[in-house]
Design a protein around this motif. Structure first.
Motif, PDB file in Angstrom:
ATOM      1  N   SER A   1       1.894 -64.176  19.422  1.00  8.18           N
ATOM      2  CA  SER A   1       2.177 -62.725  19.383  1.00  8.18           C
ATOM      3  C   SER A   1       3.139 -62.419  18.249  1.00  8.18           C
ATOM      4  O   SER A   1       4.302 -62.029  18.475  1.00  8.18           O
ATOM      5  CB  SER A   1       2.758 -62.259  20.719  1.00  8.18           C
TER       6      SER A   1
ATOM      7  N   ARG B   1       3.291 -59.949  16.111  1.00  9.49           N
ATOM      8  CA  ARG B   1       3.679 -58.534  15.984  1.00  9.49           C
ATOM      9  C   ARG B   1       4.805 -58.198  16.947  1.00  9.49           C
ATOM     10  O   ARG B   1       5.822 -57.596  16.569  1.00  9.49           O
ATOM     11  CB  ARG B   1       2.455 -57.652  16.249  1.00  9.49           C
ATOM     12  N   SER B   2       4.596 -58.563  18.209  1.00 13.84           N
ATOM     13  CA  SER B   2       5.606 -58.250  19.225  1.00 13.84           C
ATOM     14  C   SER B   2       6.918 -58.963  18.941  1.00 13.84           C
ATOM     15  O   SER B   2       8.009 -58.386  19.104  1.00 13.84           O
ATOM     16  CB  SER B   2       5.077 -58.641  20.620  1.00 13.84           C
TER      17      SER B   2
ATOM     18  N   LEU C   1       8.170 -59.896  16.063  1.00 12.57           N
ATOM     19  CA  LEU C   1       8.856 -59.252  14.944  1.00 12.57           C
ATOM     20  C   LEU C   1       9.564 -57.984  15.391  1.00 12.57           C
ATOM     21  O   LEU C   1      10.737 -57.736  15.028  1.00 12.57           O
ATOM     22  CB  LEU C   1       7.848 -58.940  13.843  1.00 12.57           C
ATOM     23  N   LEU C   2       8.890 -57.179  16.190  1.00  6.75           N
ATOM     24  CA  LEU C   2       9.507 -55.928  16.655  1.00  6.75           C
ATOM     25  C   LEU C   2      10.682 -56.209  17.590  1.00  6.75           C
ATOM     26  O   LEU C   2      11.726 -55.530  17.516  1.00  6.75           O
ATOM     27  CB  LEU C   2       8.458 -55.060  17.346  1.00  6.75           C
TER      28      LEU C   2
ATOM     29  N   ALA D   1       4.935 -63.451  10.814  1.00  5.87           N
ATOM     30  CA  ALA D   1       4.030 -62.294  10.807  1.00  5.87           C
ATOM     31  C   ALA D   1       3.257 -62.202   9.495  1.00  5.87           C
ATOM     32  O   ALA D   1       2.065 -61.880   9.472  1.00  5.87           O
ATOM     33  CB  ALA D   1       4.821 -61.012  11.056  1.00  5.87           C
TER      34      ALA D   1
ATOM     35  N   VAL E   1      -0.527 -62.039  10.523  1.00  3.61           N
ATOM     36  CA  VAL E   1      -0.965 -60.660  10.769  1.00  3.61           C
ATOM     37  C   VAL E   1      -1.727 -60.148   9.553  1.00  3.61           C
ATOM     38  O   VAL E   1      -1.315 -60.411   8.411  1.00  3.61           O
ATOM     39  CB  VAL E   1       0.249 -59.754  11.075  1.00  3.61           C
TER      40      VAL E   1
ATOM     41  N   GLU F   1      -1.979 -54.239   8.871  1.00  6.47           N
ATOM     42  CA  GLU F   1      -1.006 -54.029   9.927  1.00  6.47           C
ATOM     43  C   GLU F   1       0.416 -54.261   9.432  1.00  6.47           C
ATOM     44  O   GLU F   1       1.367 -53.654   9.935  1.00  6.47           O
ATOM     45  CB  GLU F   1      -1.313 -54.950  11.109  1.00  6.47           C
ATOM     46  N   LEU F   2       0.589 -55.135   8.459  1.00  6.76           N
ATOM     47  CA  LEU F   2       1.928 -55.383   7.912  1.00  6.76           C
ATOM     48  C   LEU F   2       2.474 -54.157   7.194  1.00  6.76           C
ATOM     49  O   LEU F   2       3.704 -54.016   7.068  1.00  6.76           O
ATOM     50  CB  LEU F   2       1.881 -56.563   6.937  1.00  6.76           C
TER      51      LEU F   2
ATOM     52  N   LEU G   1       4.339 -52.719  10.175  1.00  6.84           N
ATOM     53  CA  LEU G   1       5.332 -53.576  10.829  1.00  6.84           C
ATOM     54  C   LEU G   1       6.522 -53.879   9.918  1.00  6.84           C
ATOM     55  O   LEU G   1       7.685 -53.816  10.366  1.00  6.84           O
ATOM     56  CB  LEU G   1       4.660 -54.886  11.266  1.00  6.84           C
TER      57      LEU G   1
ATOM     58  N   SER H   1       8.666 -61.563   2.779  1.00  6.65           N
ATOM     59  CA  SER H   1       7.281 -61.127   3.012  1.00  6.65           C
ATOM     60  C   SER H   1       6.482 -61.126   1.719  1.00  6.65           C
ATOM     61  O   SER H   1       5.314 -61.528   1.686  1.00  6.65           O
ATOM     62  CB  SER H   1       7.265 -59.739   3.645  1.00  6.65           C
TER      63      SER H   1
END
Length: 416
Positions: A53, A55-56, A58-59, A91, A95, A99-100, A103, A146
């Motif tokens: 997961s 995405r989750s 990272l948030l 991520a 990902v 989507e990045l 995010l 990134s």
């Protein structure tokens, strides 16, 4: 990685009061330290799920960094950004890029706001300095990692794409090679059929004549035996030449049949005792060597078919090159005295049609109204330098084509 990050950050927070308080770099607040430590533990636990997961994770890590910096400023709350850095790297690898785009800005905003809140709450620093430090922290924790990871993944994807393209090209090349090999095999089968069918048929007809003449006319029988021997030699020469071409042997003879060799082909058919009339008008026409080979093979195959289906019927070979845009070759045999025995359908007509299509020509074959058979080959003019065919006519026959009837649309069984 999650365990190492958690241990390192918690140890740094635990050692910070002992290292920084004596120098009055930070003000010790036990509650803030405990909250910061708890946030670091939660971040380490979250990093354990970074692969399934990303995405989750990272948030969550970015939100915890924001909360610690804003609500429990200690001056070193940016230590929580270490877990955010790890989450950003994960991520960026896992990902999709679309989507990045959402995010990463969210994570950068959380880091910047947390850094600004920690500075404002723990010291007296001018606002421009706070904003600059927050932006630099967001770039260092989110932006640069990134970008680096995305550059590496883009290069990796490009390499994979090149590898896949090379593999696709290799497969396509292999498929083309296989198709070329299959086409060569088909062409070899057609060529072997044309060579063997004609010569073997002639040898069989001459052998039948020798059987009848050996007692009644020994001299003629001896002449027919010589013809059989000559046909056998020619057959072997043709097969040897075909094998030499397939082997690409530089020493193999490169002679190719042309319109000029059709009279010799007709003489060979006459030597078997058959009545064959050759009529030529207009020379060879403006057709190239390959088209001339197609015409030769058509006459050869048509005479062989006529010898099998109507051995006692007269044949006419007509070559017309008088038109400026085409050359026409016609082979017609008269109705047989007795119906030919039924035979299986072969590939002679199919091979002739394929050869004609190869040079842009057309071939029609079918029965005549009187019971005979006509094969008509039409070849377009293609060469600027015509291959001249000597005029040849029989003493008792006219030089013009006799207006042979066109073949109907039906087809004939070819036993070859």
């Amino acid at each position: 990685m999650a365990l190492g990050t958690g241990v390192a950050t918690v140890a740094a927070v635990a050692a910070a009061p002992e290292l920084l308080e004596p120098d009055h770099l930070v003000v010790v607040d036990p509650v803030s330290w405990w909250v910061t430590g708890a946030a670091l533990v939660l971040q380490a636990v979250a990093l354990c799920f970074a692969r399934p997961s990303p995405r989750s994770v990272l948030l969550v890590t970015a939100a915890l960094a924001l909360l610690v910096g804003v609500f429990t400023p200690t001056g070193i709350a940016n230590i929580t950004d270490a877990a955010v850095l790890i989450a950003v790297l994960r991520a960026a690898l896992l990902v999709p890029a679309r989507e990045l785009r959402v995010l990463l800005p969210v994570a950068a905003l959380c880091v910047a706001v947390g850094q600004a809140g920690d500075i404002v709450g723990s010291s007296s620093v001018p606002l421009p300095t706070v904003i600059g430090a927050a932006i630099l922290q967001a770039i260092a924790i989110v932006g640069l990692p990134s970008v680096g990871v995305l550059a590496v993944t883009a290069r990796r994807d490009a390499q994979r794409a090149r590898t896949g393209e090379s593999e696709a090209i290799r497969r396509e090349r292999d498929a083309l090679v296989q198709a070329a090999v299959a086409q060569e095999r088909t062409g070899m089968a057609r060529e072997l059929h044309d060579i063997a069918a004609h010569h073997v048929s002639s040898i069989a007809l001459m052998s039948a004549a020798i059987e009848r003449q050996i007692d009644t006319d020994p001299a003629l029988a001896k002449q027919q035996v010589r013809q059989v021997r000559e046909q056998s030699r020619v057959l072997l020469d043709d097969l040897r030449r075909l094998v030499g071409l397939l082997r690409r042997d530089a020493d193999a003879p490169d002679a190719i049949e042309t319109l000029e060799t059709i009279p010799a082909l007709v003489d060979t058919a006459r030597a078997t005792g058959r009545e064959v009339d050759l009529r030529v008008s207009g020379g060879g026409g403006d057709i190239g060597p390959l088209a001339q080979l197609v015409a030769y093979r058509m006459v050869q195959e048509a005479l062989a078919n006529a010898g099998r289906h109507a051995p006692d019927a007269a044949c006419t070979v007509a070559l017309d090159g008088s038109a400026s845009d085409r050359f026409v070759a016609i082979v017609r045999n008269a109705p047989p005295a007795s119906p030919a025995a039924p035979s299986r359908e072969g590939f002679g007509l199919l091979g002739m049609r394929e050869r004609a299509a190869l040079v842009g020509g057309t071939l029609d074959a079918g029965a005549d109204p009187d019971g005979g058979w006509t094969v008509r080959l039409t070849l377009p003019s293609e060469a600027p330098e015509p291959s001249e065919l000597p005029e040849r006519s029989e003493p008792s026959e006219p030089s013009e084509l006799p207006g042979l009837p066109g073949p109907p649309a039906d087809s004939r069984k070819d036993p070859a």
